[in-house]
Design an enzyme around this catalytic site. Structure first.
Site: not given
Ligand code: F6P
Length: 324
Positions: A13, A74, A105, A128, A130, A132, A174
């Site tokens: 993304g 992706r 990731d 990202t 996120d 994460d 996510r």
């Protein structure tokens, strides 16, 4: 081995600040007289041989732009043996001595696999919204996404308080609740649901009921996508079954990911982009460059996605206290 030519790609993304990172990598590399090739559309560009040489001019005026000038994807082809073999051929054909990959990731997984199979020298940057990834306090794009979501929450608050209405606002992330937690704290939300903590609908209803009885003019519940209790619509319906309260749902979606990067994201991207090239010069590979406690750190690819970055549960408690 002396590194002379590097490739750079953005994958997964898009995240605001990716362009600032590309610029920092390119400008630092040029400073050291390295040649830089931009790989378009992530790993797919390596499979397809879609590369362009980047000079100072190609990265001018991009620090303030969202998205990524290189495009992103992706790539499923890269995950196949054949696709990865083609990617390796392209790396050799362009004489790339090292790669810089920017993404989340999935990007770090791809880097790990490529490195393991073909020994390609790769350094990663966390890009990202996120947040994460283990190995950095913040990922590039997170701060902007939080600010974008916050603008929306503030605006919705006007309607929520004018009509004394209950709102469920869904944010991205996510499987991680970093965006949700930050938006809830900064937006003064009454409740927040995140995937990392168990959601109890009866407790949520109890809290909202108390708020209404107390005469609170508006109630905003931030719902992180990926919450095990469901999405914002499902949760709202479950609440409505018990609590006879009119409500509205707003799913913020992609507005969070777009737009110009915040100052924090530009600063982080510039520091990390510069550090990536410095790492290459020092012969550090197989790692993601991140910032922890304001210091540059290198984390092996595998750890960035196998180790779990901890959510600060203290914030969760503060949100509840401050919205009493
Ligand atoms: O990883 C970034 C992210 O925006 C997540 O927050 C979200 O779940 C996902 O990407 C959406 O993916 P896509 O762009 O493929 O719809």
């Amino acid at each position: 081995m002396v590194i002379k030519r590097i490739g750079i790609l953005t994958s997964g993304g898009d995240a605001p600040g990716m362009n600032a990172a590309i610029r920092a990598v390119v400008r630092t590399a040029l400073h050291y007289r390295l040649k830089v090739f931009g790989i378009r559309y992530g790993y797919q560009g390596l499979v397809d041989g879609d590369l362009i040489e980047l000079d100072r001019g190609t990265v001018a005026n991009i620090i303030q732009r969202g998205g990524t000038i290189l495009g992103t994807a992706r790539s499923q082809a890269f995950e196949t043996r054949k696709g990865m073999a083609r990617a390796k051929k392209i790396v050799d054909c362009f004489g790339l001595d090292a790669l810089v990959v920017i993404g989340g990731d999935g990007t770090m997984r791809g880097a790990q696999a490529f490195m393991k199979r073909y020994g390609v020298k790769i350094i990663g940057l966390p890009g990202t919204i996120d947040n994460d990834l283990y190995g950095t306090d913040f990922t590039i794009g997170f701060d902007t996404a939080v600010n974008n979501a916050l603008d929306a929450v503030d605006q919705i608050r006007d309607t929520a308080s004018s009509l004394e209405r209950l709102f469920f606002i869904e944010v991205m992330g996510r499987k991680a609740g970093f965006i949700g937690l930050a938006v809830a704290l900064a937006g003064g939300a009454e409740e927040v649901l995140i995937p990392e903590t168990k959601t109890s609908i009866p407790e949520l209803i109890k809290k909202l009921n108390e708020n209404i009885k107390k005469g609170k003019k508006s109630n905003i519940v931030i719902v992180s996508e990926g919450d095990e209790a469901g999405n914002a619509f499902t949760i709202a319906r479950k609440v409505r079954q018990v609590l006879n309260e009119d409500y509205r749902v707003a799913v913020l979606g992609y507005i969070q990911r777009g737009g110009k990067p915040s100052a924090n994201d530009r600063i982080l991207a510039s520091k990390l982009g510069n550090a990536a090239v410095e790492a290459i010069r020092k012969g550090i590979f197989g790692c993601m460059v991140g910032e922890v406690d304001r210091k540059i750190v290198y984390t092996p690819f595998k750890q960035t996605y196998t180790k779990r970055k901890k959510i600060n549960k203290g914030i969760y408690r503060i949100i509840r206290i401050l919205s009493e």
